[in-house]
Design an enzyme around this catalytic site. Structure first.
Site, PDB file in Angstrom:
ATOM      1  N   SER A 304      20.482 -29.195   1.115  1.00 34.75           N
ATOM      2  CA  SER A 304      21.152 -29.096   2.407  1.00 34.75           C
ATOM      3  C   SER A 304      22.244 -28.029   2.323  1.00 34.75           C
ATOM      4  O   SER A 304      21.949 -26.861   2.097  1.00 34.75           O
ATOM      5  CB  SER A 304      21.702 -30.457   2.825  1.00 34.75           C
ATOM      6  OG  SER A 304      22.083 -30.453   4.177  1.00 34.75           O
ATOM      7  N   HIS A 417      14.950 -34.956   6.268  1.00 33.56           N
ATOM      8  CA  HIS A 417      16.020 -34.299   5.509  1.00 33.56           C
ATOM      9  C   HIS A 417      16.407 -35.147   4.309  1.00 33.56           C
ATOM     10  O   HIS A 417      16.655 -36.340   4.428  1.00 33.56           O
ATOM     11  CB  HIS A 417      17.234 -34.105   6.421  1.00 33.56           C
ATOM     12  CG  HIS A 417      18.254 -33.157   5.903  1.00 33.56           C
ATOM     13  ND1 HIS A 417      17.994 -31.825   5.708  1.00 33.56           N
ATOM     14  CD2 HIS A 417      19.553 -33.355   5.541  1.00 33.56           C
ATOM     15  CE1 HIS A 417      19.088 -31.229   5.263  1.00 33.56           C
ATOM     16  NE2 HIS A 417      20.041 -32.142   5.150  1.00 33.56           N
TER      17      HIS A 417
END
Length: 460
Positions: A304, A417
């Site tokens: 991320s 994610h």
């Protein structure tokens, strides 16, 4: 009534003020709003005597990061009051004392998360002060605490203690004991080092089992996401896995991390990526100076925000033998148009929208500097990732391919994610992710070639 926090304003997708607290009547479902300020209010908790509500939140001033604070109000929502206003750390998980005289809460500080108490007068005192991560804390009769506790060599287990005698801790579960009995774990050493401006930065070194300081080891720099989060002293199975394959692993909390106060956390607003890279490189320099790392066999990775910083780093320096950017942000310009956090999150990273100041978005995007990259770079992202969509990784992959830089794009099906994090659809995908990292790093750091074949392991 049932208390809840919710966002119940028109056009919530454009709202940056956050949740308010509501009381919903059990009898007829009627809803009454108790807070209404500009800023989020969450975690409402009623005092045992029924007179007060404790909750967390902050006044939103448009900053990239703001410390979450503790408040108390009357049961009808009147007289809101800030408690522990001088406490410059995020407050979480408020729990009332049995006599309603104060509130227990957890707070992260310099890599550890411990339990604290604040009286209704505002005085704060620590309950625990250990090198540990305490999560899922709850209180029962007689000041009995139950929580999940983790340390560098202990995966999370349920423990209990009393607020009167917090050092007398009893472990109630041992879910990994049989496995750990068969393994040798690497030691985890805390370090502090100076960055370019004299600022102190905290980090940790995970050493291979049987570590020999006279040897030269390959190094993995692992960067956390967020960027407003905190690495700490909790057990990390992935870090230990890499260490077991004869790597020294470094993880740090550069500027922008939580757990060090408001100023440290927000210093990177409108400068991300930026000087936080200097903090990371200063950490690498500090470990290399110890003499047991081979500077020609260093690799870098992160997920991320850590994936963004990995991609950004290889556009700025060639000092790493290989890189692995996990679910990264690559192009701020297109990310605003595709990410599910564009309005609430990305708006705070820039002073203007991209059509008003496109140069600012591009100069802070790894894609803008892809022509500088010579480092072999793997990209791995879930195909169901809406935070940093796979199109971001595709852009960087294509740019590196056009330049004939050694690269690999791993597309993980049906994965959001994080790849194997709390929201994961398939825990095996996290295993596969680690195997791909192993194989990629071994390829560039170990003359004998990969120790593990990710492809073979996944097929098996």
């Amino acid at each position: 009534a049932i208390l809840t926090s919710a966002l119940r304003r028109p056009d919530p997708e454009y709202d940056t003020d956050g949740n308010d607290i509501f009381a919903v009547a059990v009898e007829d479902g009627a809803s009454r709003q108790l807070t209404s300020r500009k800023g989020p209010d969450n975690n409402p908790t009623v005092s045992p005597d029924g007179r007060f509500i404790a909750y967390t939140g902050f006044d939103d001033k448009g900053l990239g990061y703001t410390v979450t604070r503790l408040y108390v109000m009357a049961i009808d929502g009147s007289n809101p009051k800030l408690l522990a206003g001088e406490w410059d750390r995020d407050v979480a998980n408020p729990r009332w004392a049995a006599d309603s005289t104060g509130i227990y809460f957890t707070s992260g500080d310099r890599g550890s998360t411990n339990l604290h108490f604040v009286s209704l007068g505002g005085a704060v005192r620590p309950v625990t002060e250990e090198r540990q991560q305490l999560t899922g804390v709850d209180l029962g009769p007689g000041g009995r605490v139950v929580a999940v506790r983790s340390t560098p060599k202990e995966p999370g287990d349920i423990v209990t203690f009393t607020v009167q005698q917090p050092l007398r801790t009893t472990r109630l579960t041992g879910v990994n004991d049989s496995l750990l009995a068969t393994l040798r774990l690497g030691d985890v050493e805390e370090i502090w080092y100076k960055s370019f401006d004299g600022r102190d930065v905290q980090g940790w070194i995970v050493k291979p089992p049987g570590f020999d300081p006279s040897r030269k080891y390959p190094l993995i720099l692992y960067i956390h996401g967020g960027p407003h989060m905190m690495y700490g002293v909790e057990f990390d199975h992935e870090f230990q896995t890499h260490a077991a394959l004869d790597y020294v692993l470094l993880y740090t909390n550069p500027r922008g991390s939580t757990g060090y106060g408001q100023e440290f956390g927000n210093i990177i607003q409108y400068d991300y990526p930026g000087e936080n890279l200097k903090d990371l490189m200063a950490g690498v320099d500090a470990v290399v100076a110890r003499g047991y790392v081979d500077p020609k066999r260093m690799v870098i990775t992160g997920g991320s925000g850590g994936g963004l910083m990995t991609a950004w780093t290889v556009t700025q320096t060639d000092r790493f033998a290989a890189a692995a950017a996990q679910y990264p942000s690559i192009n701020w310009f297109t990310l605003v148009l595709t990410s599910d956090s564009a309005y609430q999150g990305l708006k705070r990273r820039f002073k203007k929208w991209m059509w008003e100041d496109p140069d600012e978005y591009l100069k802070r995007s790894p894609i803008r500097h892809a022509g500088n990259v010579r480092t072999p770079t793997l990209l791995i992202t879930g195909e169901a990732d809406w935070r940093t969509p796979i199109s971001q990784s595709e852009e960087f992959y294509r740019a590196l391919k056009l330049r004939k830089v050694d690269t690999l794009l791993v597309r993980v099906p049906d994965e959001p994610h994080g790849i194997g994090a709390g929201s994961s659809n398939h825990i095996t995908h996290r295993m596969a992710k680690v195997l791909y990292l192993m194989e990629w790093f071994d390829k560039y750091t170990k003359p004998s070639g990969p120790v593990t074949s990710a492809k073979d392991a996944v097929e098996r």
